[in-house]
Design an enzyme around this catalytic site. Structure first.
Site, PDB file in Angstrom:
ATOM      1  N   GLU A   5      32.445  21.992  36.682  1.00 44.02           N
ATOM      2  CA  GLU A   5      31.863  20.881  35.919  1.00 44.02           C
ATOM      3  C   GLU A   5      32.787  20.371  34.819  1.00 44.02           C
ATOM      4  O   GLU A   5      32.435  20.386  33.628  1.00 44.02           O
ATOM      5  CB  GLU A   5      30.499  21.281  35.347  1.00 44.02           C
ATOM      6  CG  GLU A   5      29.460  21.524  36.417  1.00 44.02           C
ATOM      7  CD  GLU A   5      28.052  21.749  35.862  1.00 44.02           C
ATOM      8  OE1 GLU A   5      27.920  22.086  34.672  1.00 44.02           O
ATOM      9  OE2 GLU A   5      27.092  21.589  36.641  1.00 44.02           O
ATOM     10  N   GLU A  10      25.169  22.726  43.448  1.00 45.51           N
ATOM     11  CA  GLU A  10      24.199  23.491  42.652  1.00 45.51           C
ATOM     12  C   GLU A  10      22.927  22.691  42.466  1.00 45.51           C
ATOM     13  O   GLU A  10      22.982  21.486  42.203  1.00 45.51           O
ATOM     14  CB  GLU A  10      24.726  23.748  41.236  1.00 45.51           C
ATOM     15  CG  GLU A  10      25.895  24.663  41.097  1.00 45.51           C
ATOM     16  CD  GLU A  10      26.293  24.805  39.618  1.00 45.51           C
ATOM     17  OE1 GLU A  10      25.439  24.597  38.745  1.00 45.51           O
ATOM     18  OE2 GLU A  10      27.463  25.092  39.373  1.00 45.51           O
TER      19      GLU A  10
END
Ligand code: GLA
Length: 678
Positions: free
Chosen positions: A165, A322
């Site tokens: 991320e 995710e």
């Protein structure tokens, strides 16, 4: 047009996909380093029960792999690779560079990031390191190389997961390395100081620069900092992180050119990096998405996120890297998912182009910041509803195998440019009610409820394939993007634009003349004055609609008036207009329409472009097409059973559907129709 480059338009990825299974990918982050070996054995057996075929390893394991600088311990990871491979589970191997070890922070304190208000952040967590620190880049490339050398050729390795991320939780660092790199970035962009002074409008408030080293990062100051400098620092920061990604990716490619490389995006939820630019650099687009648990329409926001992800992938398959099986741990109130929600969420991502569904994480942690985050296998173990739903989802994905590589086609696009968010969200705008995201969500939600499939597109992208392009409050619009919209409309397209769009160029400079300077001719009107409304004030329109938040004083040139303001500060002025240009048309909506008003307007505009749709709130319908059949997903988010007109075979039950499929409350049906005619 050096700054409105088509390089920000997704071109699709390299075409590399994960070798191995012909089915959909299923799994999650797996962090067994937090557990003893006997637990690994149990976990792998459970993974087999659930049909898991892919796990992400080592995302935050730098210190376990390199306990001291230059000393490595791969024994635990070797064992894990072999155990998973023996069980037929493939590996998405991470580079652990989002969590540098304590020895790194001690030895290289200058790599610690600095916030805008001058706080130097410590290690001991995860996330941002100064992306311009040479020590960090060297250490990151080194551990990446060690991993690539060691696991190149291991048959279980099917995907690389670089970092984690990028851009979250923060993306900007105001440390010395970053300031020096920012100056170089500016020299590349502007060439000379006079060019920079002009672009930044530095005569305003006496901010002219005479030497490059007078330029700093836009730190917190007594009043508003130069806004173009802020914008450029955001661009620079996104680029600096992208250089870090490329540094690792290119290291990996030297050893495993056949294994695709990804990094997990957060499509609509990370507005600090320019994903159009990033998407060209990864082999496979992957995305993380977490529901805003308390919002009743969070399934619509999920769909929006998935549609942006697919658009970033240029329509190619992508993977959901995710999401959660239940509650997260970082929202104010972490609402658990209700029965069936895990499946509906997963299938919505699939419907919108994902070919893999993964979760954070396989086994719930006992300690650390995320011990209250849900997992595939909760603390309470395999006797739980969560685990049963995980196993059921694995079986469902097995039934849905035929959808793999099929694609979603959209006739409508919403324009999305993170630079417009960056610019509009700076200080001292005409009203706090101006909210780019609120408008995007408002338009998207109406279309979602009508089951109209949406792509997102950069304003400079090729738009010719769309019947309708919507620009909700697109404040920043460069000249090349504006010209692109004009070409689109002239060529027969329909543009629907809402207020406060096309106001400034890439330097955040107001276009000369009346607003919207970039689009006066396209819209056939001029705005003589912005007329922001008071909190709770609403204005009535001649067609019976109401607006809030904003109004414009409009003079039309060639546009026809669809509705006028009846009252309020713009009384008598056109409120909604439509301009014919070439063989297309451009609509302009100058106030914030909501509810039935927006619903009716969009219905009208859709009909004008030949898209018939009816409102079916709570029922999500999306079709993936391929040369081996069409797959229509009907997801019932309501608590009432629904019937949907369909013909074909329902993939999860095997039933033949001839006319109507029953979609029970809260469930999903996927109907494989007849192959599309070429
Ligand atoms: C992000 C991170 C994960 C985990 C989850 C929790 O997506 O990538 O490591 O922290 O959030 O929701």
């Amino acid at each position: 047009m050096p700054f409105d480059s088509l390089s920000r338009v997704a071109k699709g990825q390299s075409g590399l996909w994960m070798r191995g299974t012909t089915g959909l990918r299923y799994g999650g982050d797996y962090n067994p380093e937090q557990w003893p070996l006997e637990v690994w054995v149990d976990d792998i057996a459970l993974m087999k029960d659930a049909g898991i075929n892919l796990v992400s390893l080592g995302i935050f394991s730098w210190v376990l792999l390199e306990p001291r600088e230059g000393e490595y311990d791969f024994a635990w990871l070797d064992k894990l690779f072999d155990m998973l491979h023996a069980a037929g589970i493939d590996i998405d191997l991470a580079t652990p560079t989002a969590a540098p070890p304590a020895w790194f922070w001690k030895k290289y304190p200058a790599a610690r990031p600095v916030t805008r208000d001058g706080v130097r952040l410590a290690g001991g967590s995860r996330g941002l390191v100064s992306p311009s620190s040479p020590e960090y880049r060297r250490a990151a490339a080194n551990i990446t190389e060690q991993l690539a050398r060691r696991y190149a050729g291991h048959p279980a390795l099917v995907l690389w997961h670089v970092h984690n991320e990028y851009g979250a939780p923060i993306s900007e660092s105001y440390d010395d390395y970053s300031v020096a790199a920012f100056r170089l970035w500016l020299q590349k962009r502007y060439g000379t100081l006079p060019a920079l002074n002009e672009a930044w409008g530095t005569p305003f408030w006496g901010q002219c620069y005479g030497e490059w080293d007078e330029i700093d990062a836009p730190r917190l100051s007594a009043s508003v900092t130069n806004q173009t400098q802020r914008l450029d620092f955001k661009r620079f920061s996104s680029d600096a992180l992208l250089e870090c990604f490329i540094n690792e990716r290119d290291t990996i490619r030297r050893f495993t050119p056949e294994i695709p490389v990804t990094t997990n995006f957060m499509a609509t939820n990370c507005l600090s990096v320019d994903y159009w630019k990033w998407s060209r650099e990864v082999d496979i687009i992957s995305n993380d998405h977490y529901l805003v648990a308390e919002r009743a329409d969070n399934h619509i926001l999920l769909a929006m996120d998935a549609d942006l992800t697919r658009s970033l992938a240029g329509g190619s398959p992508w993977i959901l890297m995710e999401h959660s099986t239940g509650a997260v741990n970082w929202q104010p109130r972490n609402i658990a998912k209700r029965a069936g929600e895990l499946a509906r969420n997963s299938l919505s991502h699939l419907a919108r182009g994902a070919d893999g569904i993964l979760f954070f994480q396989f086994r719930a942690s006992r300690y650390g910041a995320e011990k209250f985050h849900s997992a595939m296998l909760p603390h309470a173990g395999a006797g739980t509803r969560a685990w049963r739903e995980v196993v059921e989802l694995g079986a469902t994905l097995g039934c849905l195998e035929p959808i793999r590589t099929s694609r979603v086609h959209a006739r409508v696009a919403i324009l999305w440019d993170v630079e417009s968010f960056w610019a509009q969200d700076l200080e001292w705008r005409p009203s706090v009610e101006l909210d780019h995201r609120e408008r995007i969500e408002a338009f998207y939600s109406v279309l979602w409820n009508r089951s109209v499939t949406i792509d997102f597109a950069h304003p400079a992208a090729e738009l010719g394939g769309y019947d309708l392009v919507i620009a909700p409050s697109l404040y920043l619009l460069g000249p090349a993007s504006a010209a692109n919209l004009a070409t689109y409309v002239n060529g027969g397209g329909t543009l629907l634009m809402s207020y406060f769009s096309g106001i400034v160029d890439e330097q955040d400079a107001v276009y000369p003349g009346a607003a919207p300077g970039a689009l006066r001719d396209v819209l056939g009107l001029s705005i003589h004055e912005f007329l922001p409304l008071r909190d709770h004030e609403s204005v009535s329109l001649s067609d019976g609609r109401f607006g809030t938040g904003w109004a414009d004083d409009i003079q039309v040139s060639t546009a026809e008036v669809v509705a006028r303001y009846v009252d309020g500060p713009a009384a008598g002025s056109p409120a909604i207009t439509r301009n014919t240009l070439g063989s297309g048309s451009a609509w302009y909506v100058s106030t914030r329409l909501a509810g039935a008003g927006l619903e009716a307007l969009l219905g009208e505009v859709l009909t004008s472009v030949g898209i018939e749709s009816t409102s079916t709130p709570g029922i999500e319908v999306v079709t993936r097409t391929s040369d081996h059949g069409d797959f229509t997903f009907v997801i019932n988010h309501t608590d009432i059973d629904a019937d949907y007109t369909a013909f074909g075979i329902e993939l999860t039950t095997g039933d033949t559907i001839s006319g109507s499929v029953l979609v029970p409350a809260g469930l999903t049906r996927v109907v494989r129709g007849v192959p599309t005619e070429a």
